[in-house]
Design an enzyme around this catalytic site. Structure first.
Site, PDB file in Angstrom:
ATOM      1  N   LYS A 104      29.894  66.070  15.384  1.00  0.00           N
ATOM      2  CA  LYS A 104      29.987  64.611  15.421  1.00  0.00           C
ATOM      3  C   LYS A 104      31.390  64.222  15.867  1.00  0.00           C
ATOM      4  CE  LYS A 104      29.228  60.526  12.504  1.00  0.00           C
ATOM      5  NZ  LYS A 104      28.964  60.035  11.130  1.00  0.00           N
ATOM      6  N   HIS A 106      32.742  61.018  16.002  1.00  0.00           N
ATOM      7  CA  HIS A 106      33.216  59.699  15.587  1.00  0.00           C
ATOM      8  C   HIS A 106      32.987  59.523  14.084  1.00  0.00           C
ATOM      9  CE1 HIS A 106      28.905  59.246  16.216  1.00  0.00           C
ATOM     10  NE2 HIS A 106      28.951  58.268  15.336  1.00  0.00           N
TER      11      HIS A 106
END
Length: 228
Positions: A104, A106
């Protein structure tokens, strides 16, 4: 055999997680049995499953554990439900941690790790459903060790699965769990083994699940593919 192991074997059969018949495995082998942990689908099943894992973890690794690591994807609910059960059964808070297949990029929890971020000083038990080749640990091990800030800072106590198939890993005379223990230097364990299953359902059972015919097929399978 401990009572919880006998109960777990009946639980696998009742949940249709462990089946007997004729199955083609990913390896191409024709197997007289098949185990699919994805068939645990209800809250009650997951609660019981966590309890069985927690009891086996306690038996094999004791209480000095900081983190349960569940490899994505099936290992994620296993780590979570085991942490819950361990807290309820033994009063010990063990954190859960899982990896992401895709990192991921963000948010506050960006990165390759979901849940608690393992750090130096932590003692970790890896929780999986089953392993036939030992390949998954090749991905998991470096992800855990990459979280160290000093070499040897994170201690992997071992890996536990629900069922030890006790068959040869690819290119080996040993089982996948034996190969993992040999290559990585930590303990491997299972809630039950196929030897336990045959003892409970055939030797000491009513032969309604493992019939004489299926037992013959199991014996033939292990004569060819059984780990040494």
């Amino acid at each position: 055999m401990e009572q919880y192991k006998k109960e777990f074997i009946d639980f696998m059969v009742a949940s249709q997680v462990l089946k007997f018949g004729s199955f083609t495995l990913k390896s191409g082998r024709q197997s007289p049995f098949f185990m699919n942990a994805g068939a645990y689908i209800t809250g009650a099943q997951l609660k019981k499953l966590g309890e069985y894992y927690a009891k086996a973890v306690h038996d094999n690794f004791g209480d000095d554990i900081d983190v349960f690591f569940g490899p994505a994807y099936k290992g994620i609910p296993l780590a979570v439900t085991t942490a819950i059960a361990y807290s309820e059964l033994y009063g010990k808070e063990v954190k859960y941690c899982c990896d992401r297949k895709e990192e991921k990029d963000h948010g506050a929890d960006k990165g390759a790790i979901l849940g608690y971020k393992i750090q130096d000083g932590d003692k970790v038990v890896i929780i999986e459903d089953v392993t036939t080749s030992g390949k998954s640990i090749e991905e998991v091990y470096p992800k855990i060790k990459a979280l160290e800030t000093t070499e040897g800072g994170i201690k992997i106590l071992g890996e536990i699965v629900s069922l030890d198939r006790q068959e040869r890993a690819p290119d080996s005379e040993k089982s996948a769990l034996q190969v993992i223990a040999q290559n990585y230097g930590f303990k491997t364990a299972a809630i039950v083994s196929m030897a336990d299953v045959m003892e409970a359902l055939y030797t000491n059972g009513d032969k309604s699940v493992i019939t004489d015919e299926i037992k013959t097929k199991l014996d033939e399978y292990y004569a060819q593919w059984g780990a040494k």
